[in-house]
Design a protein around this motif. Structure first.
Motif, PDB file in Angstrom:
ATOM      1  N   ALA A   8     -22.253 -10.159  10.622  1.00 46.03           N
ATOM      2  CA  ALA A   8     -22.497 -11.581  10.361  1.00 46.03           C
ATOM      3  C   ALA A   8     -21.229 -12.391  10.649  1.00 46.03           C
ATOM      4  O   ALA A   8     -21.295 -13.483  11.235  1.00 46.03           O
ATOM      5  CB  ALA A   8     -22.952 -11.785   8.923  1.00 46.03           C
ATOM      6  N   ALA A   9     -20.066 -11.859  10.274  1.00 43.70           N
ATOM      7  CA  ALA A   9     -18.796 -12.538  10.544  1.00 43.70           C
ATOM      8  C   ALA A   9     -18.539 -12.620  12.048  1.00 43.70           C
ATOM      9  O   ALA A   9     -18.005 -13.620  12.545  1.00 43.70           O
ATOM     10  CB  ALA A   9     -17.647 -11.817   9.855  1.00 43.70           C
ATOM     11  N   THR A  10     -18.936 -11.591  12.774  1.00 45.83           N
ATOM     12  CA  THR A  10     -18.817 -11.620  14.238  1.00 45.83           C
ATOM     13  C   THR A  10     -19.631 -12.774  14.796  1.00 45.83           C
ATOM     14  O   THR A  10     -19.148 -13.540  15.641  1.00 45.83           O
ATOM     15  CB  THR A  10     -19.290 -10.282  14.840  1.00 45.83           C
ATOM     16  N   ASP A  11     -20.862 -12.928  14.314  1.00 47.04           N
ATOM     17  CA  ASP A  11     -21.712 -14.033  14.769  1.00 47.04           C
ATOM     18  C   ASP A  11     -21.109 -15.385  14.413  1.00 47.04           C
ATOM     19  O   ASP A  11     -21.152 -16.319  15.215  1.00 47.04           O
ATOM     20  CB  ASP A  11     -23.112 -13.908  14.165  1.00 47.04           C
ATOM     21  N   VAL A  12     -20.540 -15.483  13.212  1.00 45.71           N
ATOM     22  CA  VAL A  12     -19.891 -16.736  12.791  1.00 45.71           C
ATOM     23  C   VAL A  12     -18.746 -17.063  13.738  1.00 45.71           C
ATOM     24  O   VAL A  12     -18.614 -18.202  14.212  1.00 45.71           O
ATOM     25  CB  VAL A  12     -19.385 -16.633  11.331  1.00 45.71           C
ATOM     26  N   TYR A  13     -17.907 -16.070  14.025  1.00 45.07           N
ATOM     27  CA  TYR A  13     -16.772 -16.303  14.932  1.00 45.07           C
ATOM     28  C   TYR A  13     -17.244 -16.712  16.324  1.00 45.07           C
ATOM     29  O   TYR A  13     -16.719 -17.660  16.902  1.00 45.07           O
ATOM     30  CB  TYR A  13     -15.866 -15.067  15.038  1.00 45.07           C
ATOM     31  N   LEU A  14     -18.222 -16.005  16.864  1.00 45.37           N
ATOM     32  CA  LEU A  14     -18.688 -16.311  18.216  1.00 45.37           C
ATOM     33  C   LEU A  14     -19.333 -17.691  18.296  1.00 45.37           C
ATOM     34  O   LEU A  14     -19.247 -18.367  19.324  1.00 45.37           O
ATOM     35  CB  LEU A  14     -19.637 -15.229  18.722  1.00 45.37           C
TER      36      LEU A  14
END
Length: 84
Positions: free
Chosen positions: A17-23
């Motif tokens: 989920a954090a990866t998606d937030v960053y991207l």
């Protein structure tokens, strides 16, 4: 090693989920990932390979996603104590 002394778990769903937030927003700073808090922008910027891949417009989204996820995991492992 008993379960009591185990290092705190890393929540993989929270990492993804954090990866998606960053991207979605590469300027994201403080973000909670399970028991931990990371500065997503700083983590990716400090990981040479992830920073290079994310900045390259010709790199596929899935490759960028894997690079960011790896950078976040490495940062979490660095921050996580070996034993509680």
């Amino acid at each position: 090693m008993s379960r009591q002394n185990a290092a705190p778990p890393i929540d993989m769903e929270a990492v993804l989920a954090a990866t998606d937030v960053y991207l979605a927003d590469p300027s994201t700073r403080v973000h909670r990932i399970g028991l931990f808090t990371l500065d997503l922008a700083a983590v990716v910027a400090s990981n040479e390979e992830a920073a290079r891949l994310v900045a390259d417009p010709q790199v596929e989204h899935q490759t960028k996603r894997r690079a960011v996820t790896t950078a976040l995991l490495l940062a979490l492992l660095d921050q996580r104590p070996l034993y509680q």
